[in-house]
Design an enzyme around this catalytic site. Structure first.
Site, PDB file in Angstrom:
ATOM      1  N   LYS A   1     -19.201 -26.945  46.939  1.00 44.04           N
ATOM      2  CA  LYS A   1     -20.158 -27.053  48.054  1.00 44.04           C
ATOM      3  C   LYS A   1     -20.021 -28.397  48.771  1.00 44.04           C
ATOM      4  CE  LYS A   1     -23.967 -26.536  45.607  1.00 44.04           C
ATOM      5  NZ  LYS A   1     -23.449 -26.457  44.232  1.00 44.04           N
TER       6      LYS A   1
ATOM      7  N   ARG B   1     -32.645 -24.982  44.925  1.00 38.52           N
ATOM      8  CA  ARG B   1     -32.000 -24.556  43.680  1.00 38.52           C
ATOM      9  C   ARG B   1     -32.920 -23.676  42.850  1.00 38.52           C
ATOM     10  NH1 ARG B   1     -28.144 -29.207  43.055  1.00 38.52           N
ATOM     11  NH2 ARG B   1     -26.845 -28.848  41.255  1.00 38.52           N
TER      12      ARG B   1
ATOM     13  N   ARG C   1     -13.035 -33.747  37.447  1.00 41.10           N
ATOM     14  CA  ARG C   1     -13.718 -34.471  38.537  1.00 41.10           C
ATOM     15  C   ARG C   1     -13.935 -35.942  38.153  1.00 41.10           C
ATOM     16  NH1 ARG C   1     -18.761 -31.897  41.638  1.00 41.10           N
ATOM     17  NH2 ARG C   1     -19.939 -32.171  39.728  1.00 41.10           N
TER      18      ARG C   1
ATOM     19  N   ARG D   1     -18.496 -38.345  35.726  1.00 39.59           N
ATOM     20  CA  ARG D   1     -19.950 -38.279  35.739  1.00 39.59           C
ATOM     21  C   ARG D   1     -20.430 -37.834  34.370  1.00 39.59           C
ATOM     22  NH1 ARG D   1     -21.760 -34.742  40.915  1.00 39.59           N
ATOM     23  NH2 ARG D   1     -23.200 -33.852  39.415  1.00 39.59           N
TER      24      ARG D   1
ATOM     25  N   ARG E   1     -25.509 -26.801  32.706  1.00 41.56           N
ATOM     26  CA  ARG E   1     -25.765 -26.707  34.150  1.00 41.56           C
ATOM     27  C   ARG E   1     -25.479 -25.294  34.658  1.00 41.56           C
ATOM     28  NH1 ARG E   1     -22.318 -31.417  36.530  1.00 41.56           N
ATOM     29  NH2 ARG E   1     -23.346 -30.981  38.500  1.00 41.56           N
TER      30      ARG E   1
END
Ligand code: AMP
Length: 210
Positions: free
Chosen positions: A13, A88, A123, A156, A167
């Protein structure tokens, strides 16, 4: 244009938001980025959000709804915006409706969980300015430091594999119902996330017009 990007964490996104932001000259608003910046600055919001974020849980609705209410009242949102990571939950979507905001398009980027888990492990982010990279798909120039500010890139905390799984669980339980919420308005368009970012971008831009 007032746009919502839906999709699991790691579905891409943020990258699509950047492209659309550039193309349509409207701000991309990421609640995740706003919260992370608050965390870096150790503000009250950052401290409140930290434990939720680190464990892969959602920050309480009232906190994020206030963040969005304040952000959308700024001058740069008057010609439209892209919401990346908000709403969300159904209560967040209802709050947006109650603010009187009429959304033009909701784009849902679909990527299977297994692919997301693989992607998130690669990531890397800049701990200073928040820029996001990927070791395979979007490496920084030297692969180690941030192109924008030279800071060392890190993973992260919430991109650790067990947190990613949590998540995704939270996404399926609390965020996925939004697809039905927006399908009912006729504004939902589904984009299948592709291997190549450019291919997903092409599909996303098509979905903006369809
Ligand atoms: P993101 O970068 O969008 O994946 O967001 C990172 C984290 O910030 C999430 O895992 C949540 O803890 C928190 N967060 C961001 N946006 C929201 C939201 N709309 N509602 C609740 N929590 C959020």
């Amino acid at each position: 244009m007032k746009l919502i990007l839906l999709g699991a964490p790691g579905a891409g996104k943020g990258t699509q938001a950047e492209v659309i932001c550039e193309k349509l000259s409207i701000p991309a608003i990421s609640t995740g980025n706003i919260i992370r910046e608050a965390l870096r600055n150790s503000t009250e919001l950052g401290l409140k959000a930290k434990s939720y974020m680190d464990s892969g849980k959602l920050v309480p609705d009232d906190v994020v709804i206030e963040i969005i209410r304040e952000r959308l009242s700024k001058e740069d949102c008057k010609n439209g915006f892209i919401l990346d990571g908000f709403p969300r939950t159904v209560p967040q979507a209802e709050a947006l409706d109650r603010m009187g905001i009429v959304i033009d398009r909701v784009i849902d980027i679909e990527v299977p969980d297994e692919k997301i888990e693989a992607r998130m492990s690669g990531r890397r982010v800049c701990g200073k300015c928040g820029a996001s990279y990927h070791i395979d798909y979007k490496p920084s120039r030297d692969g180690v430091t941030c192109d924008a500010c030279g800071e060392k890139l890190v993973q992260r905390k919430d991109d650790a594999p067990e947190t990613v799984r949590e998540r995704l669980r939270v996404y399926h339980e609390q965020t996925e119902p939004l697809k039905d919420y927006y399908r009912g308005t006729g504004k939902l368009r589904v984009v299948i996330g592709q291997e190549e970012v450019a291919d997903t971008t092409r599909e996303t831009l098509k979905a903006l017009e369809a």
